[in-house]
Scaffold this motif. Structure first.
Motif, mmCIF file in Angstrom:
data_model
loop_
_atom_site.group_PDB
_atom_site.id
_atom_site.type_symbol
_atom_site.label_atom_id
_atom_site.label_comp_id
_atom_site.label_asym_id
_atom_site.label_seq_id
_atom_site.Cartn_x
_atom_site.Cartn_y
_atom_site.Cartn_z
ATOM 1 N N ASN A 12 0.861 -1.179 0.000
ATOM 2 C CA ASN A 12 0.000 0.000 0.000
ATOM 3 C C ASN A 12 0.902 1.236 0.000
ATOM 4 N N PRO A 13 0.897 2.025 -1.084
ATOM 5 C CA PRO A 13 1.809 3.172 -1.150
ATOM 6 C C PRO A 13 1.593 4.198 -0.049
ATOM 7 N N GLU A 14 0.347 4.333 0.438
ATOM 8 C CA GLU A 14 0.097 5.290 1.521
ATOM 9 C C GLU A 14 0.797 4.855 2.805
ATOM 10 N N VAL A 15 0.769 3.547 3.104
ATOM 11 C CA VAL A 15 1.424 3.037 4.301
ATOM 12 C C VAL A 15 2.943 3.177 4.181
ATOM 13 N N THR A 17 4.571 5.288 2.308
ATOM 14 C CA THR A 17 4.908 6.717 2.345
ATOM 15 C C THR A 17 4.862 7.252 3.768
ATOM 16 N N GLU A 18 3.842 6.874 4.515
ATOM 17 C CA GLU A 18 3.722 7.354 5.899
ATOM 18 C C GLU A 18 4.911 6.902 6.735
ATOM 19 N N SER A 27 9.246 15.105 2.320
ATOM 20 C CA SER A 27 7.869 15.063 1.837
ATOM 21 C C SER A 27 7.779 15.312 0.333
ATOM 22 N N ALA A 30 7.320 10.363 -2.541
ATOM 23 C CA ALA A 30 6.273 9.478 -2.025
ATOM 24 C C ALA A 30 6.245 8.211 -2.872
ATOM 25 N N ASN A 32 4.047 5.451 -5.084
ATOM 26 C CA ASN A 32 2.895 5.507 -5.982
ATOM 27 C C ASN A 32 2.702 4.127 -6.612
ATOM 28 N N ASP A 33 1.439 3.715 -6.780
ATOM 29 C CA ASP A 33 1.173 2.442 -7.447
ATOM 30 C C ASP A 33 1.661 2.467 -8.890
ATOM 31 N N SER A 238 6.318 13.708 -5.076
ATOM 32 C CA SER A 238 4.957 13.798 -4.554
ATOM 33 C C SER A 238 4.096 14.623 -5.493
#
Length: 239
Positions: A12-15, A17-18, A27, A30, A32-33, A238
């Protein structure tokens, strides 16, 4: 080398990245899929340049046979470090921690300008570059707390830390010391040199034919039950 276990991360790219931002990645970058390596329309949605690719793929009988065959050609553990090291690599000693190692391999081989000065990851890489593989393995334990707090986040239920999982994360990066591209897999004995970059000035690994060919090789040789169990993420600017 000490050994422990963690909860596997979801692709999961959000996980990712976080976690990367939490430990000190700037920042401005990031994850990305990536939905295709060849379709121009799908590739056009990905910000460029791409600094690293993380591949999640099934551990099949083919992969295990291939891994053992290549590792048998160089049975000694990787011994390069410091100024002589062409690409930063970590031997995986944390069960189910391949997501963390893929993250480290991805952001550990980009320019330091993308790391926040004196952050956890900045200081981690600064120390790791002067340690041998066994010493690095113990150093990774320091990041477990940050990793564990995010590993069970995502859209699917996370397995237990001691569960055996059949999916594995690896990374593909470019070394700016020798302009070669590499496959970085903590389960191997060393980094896998995929050859010369297409051009010294190129920073976009999504343009690297040797990387694309290697990912496609894994996909083409997956058995029928696993041929769709692949996913990719790119480390990119990002939005």
């Amino acid at each position: 080398m000490s050994v422990s276990a963690v909860v596997p991360m979801e692709s999961n790219p959000e996980v990712f990245t976080e976690l990367a931002h939490k430990i000190g990645l700037s920042s401005v970058l990031a994850f990305n899929d990536v939905y295709s390596l060849t379709d121009p329309d799908l590739l056009s949605f990905i910000p460029r340049p791409c600094f690293a690719i993380i591949l999640l793929f099934p551990i099949t009988e083919f992969y295990e046979t291939e891994r053992k065959r290549i590792d048998s050609q160089s049975s000694e553990l990787y011994s390069e470090f410091g100024e002589n090291e062409k690409v930063l690599w970590f031997k995986q000693t944390i069960k189910n921690g391949c997501g963390l190692y893929a993250l480290l391999h991805s952001i550990g081989n980009i320019n330091d300008e993308y790391l926040q000065k004196d952050s956890t990851i900045y200081n981690f890489f600064k120390e790791a570059k002067n340690l041998n593989v066994k010493e690095r393995a113990d150093l990774v334990q320091v990041l477990e707390k940050s990793y564990s707090s995010l590993a069970n986040q995502g859209q699917t239920e996370a397995p237990e830390a001691l569960d055996d999982v059949s999916l594995h994360f690896i990374s593909f990066v470019k070394s700016f010391k020798n302009d070669h591209v590499y496959e970085l897999d903590g389960r191997r004995n060393s980094p896998i040199d995929l050859g010369q970059s297409i051009s010294p000035e190129n920073t976009d690994v999504l343009l690297e034919k040797n990387i694309i060919d290697k990912i496609q090789y894994y996909m083409d040789n997956a058995d029928e039950a696993n041929k769709y169990n692949f996913s990719m993420m790119a480390l990119v600017p990002s939005f």
